[in-house]
Design an enzyme around this catalytic site. Sequence first.
Site, PDB file in Angstrom:
ATOM      1  N   GLY A  58       0.829  -1.200   0.000  1.00 45.42           N
ATOM      2  CA  GLY A  58       0.000   0.000   0.000  1.00 45.42           C
ATOM      3  C   GLY A  58       0.863   1.250   0.000  1.00 45.42           C
ATOM      4  N   THR A  59       1.218   1.753  -1.186  1.00 50.40           N
ATOM      5  CA  THR A  59       2.241   2.787  -1.331  1.00 50.40           C
ATOM      6  C   THR A  59       1.936   3.640  -2.550  1.00 50.40           C
ATOM      7  OG1 THR A  59       3.919   1.344  -0.363  1.00 50.40           O
ATOM      8  CG2 THR A  59       4.738   3.133  -1.729  1.00 50.40           C
ATOM      9  N   ALA A  60       2.452   4.875  -2.568  1.00 52.01           N
ATOM     10  CA  ALA A  60       2.399   5.720  -3.757  1.00 52.01           C
ATOM     11  C   ALA A  60       3.816   6.097  -4.141  1.00 52.01           C
ATOM     12  CB  ALA A  60       1.573   6.974  -3.503  1.00 52.01           C
TER      13      ALA A  60
END
Length: 514
Positions: free
Chosen positions: A331-333
């Site tokens: 869960g990362t940007a």
Amino acid sequence: MLGTRRFPRACVASPHHLASAAGVATLSQGGNAVDAAVAANLVLAVVTPYHCGVGGDLFATVWDGEAHAYAGAGRAPAAATLERVRDEIGEAMPSMGGMTVTVPGAVRGWFDLLERFGRRSFGELATRAIGYARDGFVVSEAAMEFLGPAQEHLRDYGAWRSVYREAAAGKVLRQPALARTLEVISEEGPEAFYAGAVAEDIVETVRARHGLMTEDDLAAHRGDWVTPLSCTYRDVDVLEHPPPTQGITALTALAVLDVLGALPTEQIARTHLQIEAVKVALADRDEHLGDPDHLDIDPEQLLAERRVQRIAAALDPRRAAPWRGREAAAGTAAMTVADADGMLVSLLQSNYQGFGSGLHVPQWGINLHDRGAMFVLEPDHPNAIGPGKRPLHTLIPGMVLRAGEPYLVFGTMGGDGQAQTHVQLLGHIVDDGTDLQTALDSPRWVIAVTDASVILESGPGSTDLAEGLERLGHRVTVVGRRDHLMGHAHAISVDGHGYSGATDQRTEGAVLGY
């Protein structure tokens, strides 16, 4: 299919078009690449709260004539002794709840980056993000692929549901408490987050869910400027972050593949070798990595020439090796920026697992990450939880040099898959000479670290590839095209004519420039 975009002066690639627009507007108004990266990140914190936000951590690599690496990783509470945590929760770290919340490092990270490199103030750069939080933005179908499952997964987290439970495609989502937080930080600086009313409410939220954080833990936070690690792969040098994150994992796999020589042209043989190199690198990670102050080995030793050669010689081109695994999550940007002066930025910012711990600080609209879930509860392990320790991270901003000059800046979300995606992208770009967009669009695979089974994205030839890998002893699952399990990658390359950029079509992102 979009082609690689070419820009003579500046470029931004991110997983949301509004963030990319904020970044390129910053560049066009005289900001530099770091200013643009922060502006884009702040918008992402509002419009993709399922990937990142003010309650998460941050890692970045900046090129301004040399490479600088920033590690904005928060630490476990001072009270988080292994004995106390095991008494509270048992023999394994949970994936959610107060015990998984380490100090969020992103806010300090934004200010540290701007203090060293920026031209614009945080307040100027936060304007668009504050507007989207206060006035709202229209939720997309793509966003609901994350928000929809979260509405079920977090149904017992009332503070979170009060903001996001009614989110739906085509509806406006407003986050006024988050707008207030960004306004306060803009006016008062990072101390407004790590002390005072915000810190008090963060601590109250964490401790209500059985966490151990105190206001002193928040006040003590500092990020770190660190030296990138590197390896040679073909005719380029690949730069990755050192521990506590997994940059060495990508480097180990690439170094092994470099020893083995040119990748086979036949897809089954090629993919098998990449998978086997990645498996060894992941096993190294899970055995040796954690807080750099508590490692049992110098990470450079994992890249020692003789060791890499031994690993390469032991790989069987005809058979999959056995595996011992662990749990996985993501869960990362990721975003990349290049400006007219040649400054380059790869920045990754994350909640870890979607919305993170599930804990939402209602007074301030903050979703607290769950990076502490990466800790283990084995007493002698370098990644064992302990007072003030940083957990193993997955965030790895990537940069590639050719003849000592920047060639590529890139990054990807995807948790345990990040290093795996680095290996595959560089195989396409460096080995094959593939243009960036085609490389990002190509079907990918990811190893499930629980059992080393291969999750293969469907595409041309995927059935034959799956069958061929199974004949070599791999267990293979084929998933749909553009599956989020494959991560969201973004890249900018440098040449004599300016920049070429690409963004992952698995997202609702954009690559923009001028």
